[in-house]
Scaffold this motif. Structure first.
Motif, PDB file in Angstrom:
ATOM      1  N   THR A 262       0.846  -1.196   0.000  1.00 20.34           N
ATOM      2  CA  THR A 262       0.000   0.000   0.000  1.00 20.34           C
ATOM      3  C   THR A 262       0.882   1.248   0.000  1.00 20.34           C
ATOM      4  OG1 THR A 262      -1.954   1.012   1.016  1.00 20.34           O
ATOM      5  CG2 THR A 262      -0.244   0.221   2.511  1.00 20.34           C
ATOM      6  N   SER A 263       0.250   2.392  -0.141  1.00 21.51           N
ATOM      7  CA  SER A 263       0.997   3.645  -0.295  1.00 21.51           C
ATOM      8  C   SER A 263       1.630   4.102   1.012  1.00 21.51           C
ATOM      9  CB  SER A 263       0.054   4.734  -0.796  1.00 21.51           C
ATOM     10  OG  SER A 263      -0.926   5.038   0.191  1.00 21.51           O
ATOM     11  N   LEU A 264       2.614   4.999   0.887  1.00 20.41           N
ATOM     12  CA  LEU A 264       3.215   5.602   2.072  1.00 20.41           C
ATOM     13  C   LEU A 264       2.181   6.398   2.853  1.00 20.41           C
ATOM     14  CD1 LEU A 264       6.639   6.881   0.660  1.00 20.41           C
ATOM     15  CD2 LEU A 264       6.217   4.827   2.031  1.00 20.41           C
ATOM     16  N   GLU A 265       1.248   7.010   2.145  1.00 20.69           N
ATOM     17  CA  GLU A 265       0.192   7.766   2.815  1.00 20.69           C
ATOM     18  C   GLU A 265      -0.642   6.856   3.712  1.00 20.69           C
ATOM     19  OE1 GLU A 265       1.755   9.959  -0.494  1.00 20.69           O
ATOM     20  OE2 GLU A 265       0.901   7.934  -0.429  1.00 20.69           O
ATOM     21  N   ASN A 266      -0.978   5.669   3.198  1.00 20.49           N
ATOM     22  CA  ASN A 266      -1.732   4.723   4.009  1.00 20.49           C
ATOM     23  C   ASN A 266      -0.906   4.213   5.186  1.00 20.49           C
ATOM     24  OD1 ASN A 266      -4.224   4.768   2.724  1.00 20.49           O
ATOM     25  ND2 ASN A 266      -3.711   3.099   1.327  1.00 20.49           N
ATOM     26  N   TYR A 267       0.377   3.984   4.940  1.00 21.28           N
ATOM     27  CA  TYR A 267       1.255   3.537   6.025  1.00 21.28           C
ATOM     28  C   TYR A 267       1.272   4.577   7.138  1.00 21.28           C
ATOM     29  CZ  TYR A 267       5.371   1.484   8.320  1.00 21.28           C
ATOM     30  OH  TYR A 267       6.235   0.901   9.231  1.00 21.28           O
ATOM     31  N   ASP A 268       1.400   5.858   6.759  1.00 17.31           N
ATOM     32  CA  ASP A 268       1.445   6.931   7.747  1.00 17.31           C
ATOM     33  C   ASP A 268       0.114   7.061   8.492  1.00 17.31           C
ATOM     34  OD1 ASP A 268       4.045   7.443   6.950  1.00 17.31           O
ATOM     35  OD2 ASP A 268       3.504   9.081   5.605  1.00 17.31           O
ATOM     36  N   LYS A 269      -0.984   6.871   7.777  1.00 14.30           N
ATOM     37  CA  LYS A 269      -2.294   6.916   8.433  1.00 14.30           C
ATOM     38  C   LYS A 269      -2.463   5.738   9.391  1.00 14.30           C
ATOM     39  CE  LYS A 269      -4.767   9.368   4.746  1.00 14.30           C
ATOM     40  NZ  LYS A 269      -5.818   9.268   3.701  1.00 14.30           N
ATOM     41  N   TRP A 270      -1.913   4.598   9.020  1.00 17.31           N
ATOM     42  CA  TRP A 270      -1.941   3.419   9.881  1.00 17.31           C
ATOM     43  C   TRP A 270      -1.205   3.706  11.191  1.00 17.31           C
ATOM     44  CZ3 TRP A 270       2.033  -0.954   9.548  1.00 17.31           C
ATOM     45  CH2 TRP A 270       1.636  -2.061  10.300  1.00 17.31           C
ATOM     46  N   THR A 272      -0.790   6.550  12.676  1.00 18.15           N
ATOM     47  CA  THR A 272      -1.479   7.530  13.525  1.00 18.15           C
ATOM     48  C   THR A 272      -2.881   7.095  13.931  1.00 18.15           C
ATOM     49  OG1 THR A 272      -2.320   8.710  11.576  1.00 18.15           O
ATOM     50  CG2 THR A 272      -0.201   9.427  12.481  1.00 18.15           C
ATOM     51  N   GLY A 273      -3.329   5.948  13.431  1.00 14.86           N
ATOM     52  CA  GLY A 273      -4.651   5.459  13.793  1.00 14.86           C
ATOM     53  C   GLY A 273      -5.752   5.911  12.854  1.00 14.86           C
ATOM     54  N   GLU A 274      -5.397   6.656  11.808  1.00 16.55           N
ATOM     55  CA  GLU A 274      -6.411   7.087  10.835  1.00 16.55           C
ATOM     56  C   GLU A 274      -6.837   5.933   9.930  1.00 16.55           C
ATOM     57  OE1 GLU A 274      -5.610  11.112   9.021  1.00 16.55           O
ATOM     58  OE2 GLU A 274      -3.679  10.760  10.019  1.00 16.55           O
ATOM     59  N   LEU A 275      -5.964   4.948   9.767  1.00 18.57           N
ATOM     60  CA  LEU A 275      -6.285   3.738   9.003  1.00 18.57           C
ATOM     61  C   LEU A 275      -6.375   2.587   9.992  1.00 18.57           C
ATOM     62  CD1 LEU A 275      -6.630   2.556   6.081  1.00 18.57           C
ATOM     63  CD2 LEU A 275      -4.203   1.929   6.225  1.00 18.57           C
ATOM     64  N   ASP A 276      -7.563   2.057  10.167  1.00 16.06           N
ATOM     65  CA  ASP A 276      -7.780   0.999  11.155  1.00 16.06           C
ATOM     66  C   ASP A 276      -7.010  -0.271  10.808  1.00 16.06           C
ATOM     67  OD1 ASP A 276      -9.508   2.593  12.593  1.00 16.06           O
ATOM     68  OD2 ASP A 276     -11.326   1.756  11.683  1.00 16.06           O
ATOM     69  N   GLU A 281      -6.635  -2.740   3.724  1.00 15.31           N
ATOM     70  CA  GLU A 281      -5.201  -2.635   3.433  1.00 15.31           C
ATOM     71  C   GLU A 281      -4.371  -3.406   4.454  1.00 15.31           C
ATOM     72  OE1 GLU A 281      -7.242   0.981   1.748  1.00 15.31           O
ATOM     73  OE2 GLU A 281      -7.282  -0.090   3.668  1.00 15.31           O
ATOM     74  N   VAL A 282      -4.706  -3.239   5.728  1.00 14.43           N
ATOM     75  CA  VAL A 282      -3.935  -3.910   6.779  1.00 14.43           C
ATOM     76  C   VAL A 282      -4.234  -5.407   6.785  1.00 14.43           C
ATOM     77  CG1 VAL A 282      -3.399  -3.978   9.244  1.00 14.43           C
ATOM     78  CG2 VAL A 282      -3.913  -1.787   8.139  1.00 14.43           C
ATOM     79  N   LYS A 283      -5.484  -5.762   6.617  1.00 16.65           N
ATOM     80  CA  LYS A 283      -5.843  -7.175   6.606  1.00 16.65           C
ATOM     81  C   LYS A 283      -5.184  -7.896   5.429  1.00 16.65           C
ATOM     82  CE  LYS A 283      -9.756 -10.362   6.792  1.00 16.65           C
ATOM     83  NZ  LYS A 283     -11.231 -10.530   6.840  1.00 16.65           N
ATOM     84  N   ALA A 284      -5.096  -7.221   4.274  1.00 19.22           N
ATOM     85  CA  ALA A 284      -4.449  -7.831   3.102  1.00 19.22           C
ATOM     86  C   ALA A 284      -2.975  -8.103   3.379  1.00 19.22           C
ATOM     87  CB  ALA A 284      -4.611  -6.920   1.891  1.00 19.22           C
ATOM     88  N   ALA A 285      -2.319  -7.191   4.113  1.00 21.70           N
ATOM     89  CA  ALA A 285      -0.910  -7.399   4.447  1.00 21.70           C
ATOM     90  C   ALA A 285      -0.755  -8.621   5.357  1.00 21.70           C
ATOM     91  CB  ALA A 285      -0.348  -6.148   5.116  1.00 21.70           C
ATOM     92  N   ALA A 286      -1.648  -8.756   6.328  1.00 19.69           N
ATOM     93  CA  ALA A 286      -1.595  -9.911   7.234  1.00 19.69           C
ATOM     94  C   ALA A 286      -1.816 -11.217   6.472  1.00 19.69           C
ATOM     95  CB  ALA A 286      -2.629  -9.743   8.341  1.00 19.69           C
ATOM     96  N   TRP A 475      -6.699   1.418  20.962  1.00 24.88           N
ATOM     97  CA  TRP A 475      -6.135   2.722  20.601  1.00 24.88           C
ATOM     98  C   TRP A 475      -6.605   3.795  21.587  1.00 24.88           C
ATOM     99  CZ3 TRP A 475      -2.929   2.525  16.333  1.00 24.88           C
ATOM    100  CH2 TRP A 475      -2.301   3.724  16.018  1.00 24.88           C
ATOM    101  N   PRO A 476      -5.691   4.539  22.191  1.00 22.41           N
ATOM    102  CA  PRO A 476      -6.090   5.549  23.180  1.00 22.41           C
ATOM    103  C   PRO A 476      -6.885   6.676  22.548  1.00 22.41           C
ATOM    104  CG  PRO A 476      -3.767   5.787  22.652  1.00 22.41           C
ATOM    105  CD  PRO A 476      -4.226   4.521  21.974  1.00 22.41           C
TER     106      PRO A 476
END
Length: 477
Positions: A262-270, A272-276, A281-286, A475-476
């Motif tokens: 996935t993109s760097l933007e998605n990685y950065d959102k991940w 910071t908690g903006e991407l669950d 995207e995260v489930k596909a990586a797993a 996530w706090p």
């Protein structure tokens, strides 16, 4: 010159007299003196112009060049810059080696202080309003806290991004860019040291003898993994047991795969908690990770052994005869756990770059590194920060075999070992870099639920959806 000063003074006095409503007699005297005054001015004008031309270049030269160039010209000699960092003992000596060329070239004294209580010490100093000139920070989250309260100097005020692009790829600069006290982004610092975690080690001598070839793509790596299984062996050595830190090896894999899917933007959102974590995207990586990790034919000792095998023990079977497994993904420090000090890098073992998955995402690398941040704004401090922004700022340390350089202008001939040189080359070829996501996330997540949920999933005590949901719930707010 004295005559010129007298003339100027006379002009000023007469102007003041007239402005203050001088008498008619004074005005008449001024008018009578005017021809003589004009002649005097015309006479001295060439001398004045020559003097101005003579002085101007000297003033301009004093401010010419960058702060580092001016420092090397001796402009700030005799000043002192303080640096606080985590390096102590031998590491502190290597820092001194890196600083010595700067001191010799500039006459600036750099006083480095290493502390085992760095985090406490730097926070107390900043809160008390007496921070060091420069601090060596390994955790971007700490730099973010200091930037948010306005404690850091914006490096871009004297080192523009286009100048820094000469020595860093954009990803390093992106990771140093963070919100300041007013919400506007600042360049919080410059990167001096680096390490990487995107390598796969293998027993080269036996690998070559078996006729295997180093894979260049993820599909090729999966195909070779299956070929090894078909040959009756298991390809991967994996172990994540590490006491209270059990699970971080699994998060490293997830991070590497996220960068490749996935993109760097998605990685950065991940981060910071903006991407669950429950996002596609995260489930596909797993699920991509599971293709290797959850296949008993691919993992030495079977999937259940992953959670029970100590990290340092996991690569040892690679060097049995015949190998018990063929691949182990880890940072370069793992070579210290190979169990045989006679093994020669480049001959008995080697490593390759963990291949791309989505070719459009280039060649990303999972990294760590040290950022130099600046608290006090003086010319000599700016000069040292500029020094750190170039490969010369870490050359002495590299030559001592102590670190890697994140700079594009670093010379590979500086590296003293085969592994260091090859990792450095991999970093120079990387098209993007990012820190461990777990290191950047809040502790409740990064070193808490993320580690635990991955361990639970790999052990089979929970399913993937439940594990990802548990991380999101932690996530706090």
């Amino acid at each position: 010159m004295k005559r010129l000063m007298l003339i100027v003074l006379l002009i000023v006095l007469m102007a003041l007299t007239v402005a203050c409503g001088g008498s008619a007699a004074v005005e008449e005297a001024v008018q009578e003196a005017a021809p003589t005054l004009e002649a005097a001015v015309e006479e001295v004008a060439p001398t004045l112009e020559a003097a101005v031309e003579e002085v101007a270049p000297e003033e301009e030269t004093a401010a010419e060049g960058s702060f580092l160039e001016r420092a090397k010209a001796g402009e700030f000699a005799g000043t002192t810059v303080g640096v606080l960092g985590v390096m102590v003992d031998e590491e502190a000596q290597k820092m001194d080696l890196a600083l010595a060329p700067f001191e010799e070239a500039t006459g600036i004294d750099v006083v480095y202080e290493g502390s085992k209580e760095f985090e406490t010490q730097i926070n107390v100093a900043v809160d008390a309003g007496s921070p060091p000139d420069i601090a060596n920070i390994s955790q971007p989250a700490m730099a973010q806290r200091f930037a948010a309260v306005g404690a850091l100097v914006d490096v871009s005020t004297f080192l523009p991004r286009e100048k820094l692009q000469e020595t860093y790829i954009d990803s390093w600069l992106d990771m140093a860019t963070m919100p300041g006290a007013d919400g506007e982004d600042i360049m919080a610092g410059v990167w001096q040291r680096a390490s990487a975690k995107s390598m796969v080690f293998y027993p080269k001598a036996q690998f070559d003898a078996a006729g295997y070839e180093v894979p260049q793509t993820w599909d090729e790596m999966l195909a070779l993994t299956q070929q090894i299984a078909d040959d009756g062996d298991t390809a991967w050595c994996i172990g994540i047991e590490s006491g209270a830190a059990t699970g971080w090896v699994a998060t490293d894999w997830m991070e590497n795969i996220m960068l490749r899917t996935t993109s760097l933007e998605n990685y950065d959102k991940w981060v910071t908690g903006e991407l669950d974590f429950a996002s596609p995207e995260v489930k596909a990586a797993a699920e991509k990770m599971a293709e290797i990790w959850l296949n008993d034919d691919y993992v030495y000792g079977g999937v259940p052994s992953i959670v029970s095998t100590f990290i340092g023990d996991s690569p040892v079977p690679m060097f049995a005869d015949p190998p018990g497994c063929w691949f182990h993904s880890q940072a370069a420090w793992i070579t210290g756990f190979f169990g045989d000090e006679t093994l020669v890098a480049g001959e008995d073992y080697d490593f390759f770059y963990l291949p791309p998955i989505d070719e459009s995402l280039g060649r990303p690398a999972l990294v760590a590194g040290d950022m130099m941040v600046m608290f006090n704004d003086r010319p000599e401090v700016r000069a040292l920060m500029e020094f750190f922004s170039k490969a010369e700022g870490v050359e002495g340390w590299v030559r001592a075999g102590g670190t890697l350089s994140p700079h594009k202008d670093a010379d590979l001939d500086w590296y003293t070992t085969y592994v260091d040189r090859k990792v450095a080359e991999m970093l120079q070829n990387a098209t993007s870099v990012r820190f461990d996501a777990s290191d950047l996330m809040p502790a409740e997540v990064g070193s808490g639920s993320f580690w635990k949920a991955m361990t639970d999933w790999i052990s089979g005590s929970t399913d993937l959806d439940t594990a990802l949901a548990e991380i999101d719930a932690s996530w706090p707010q």
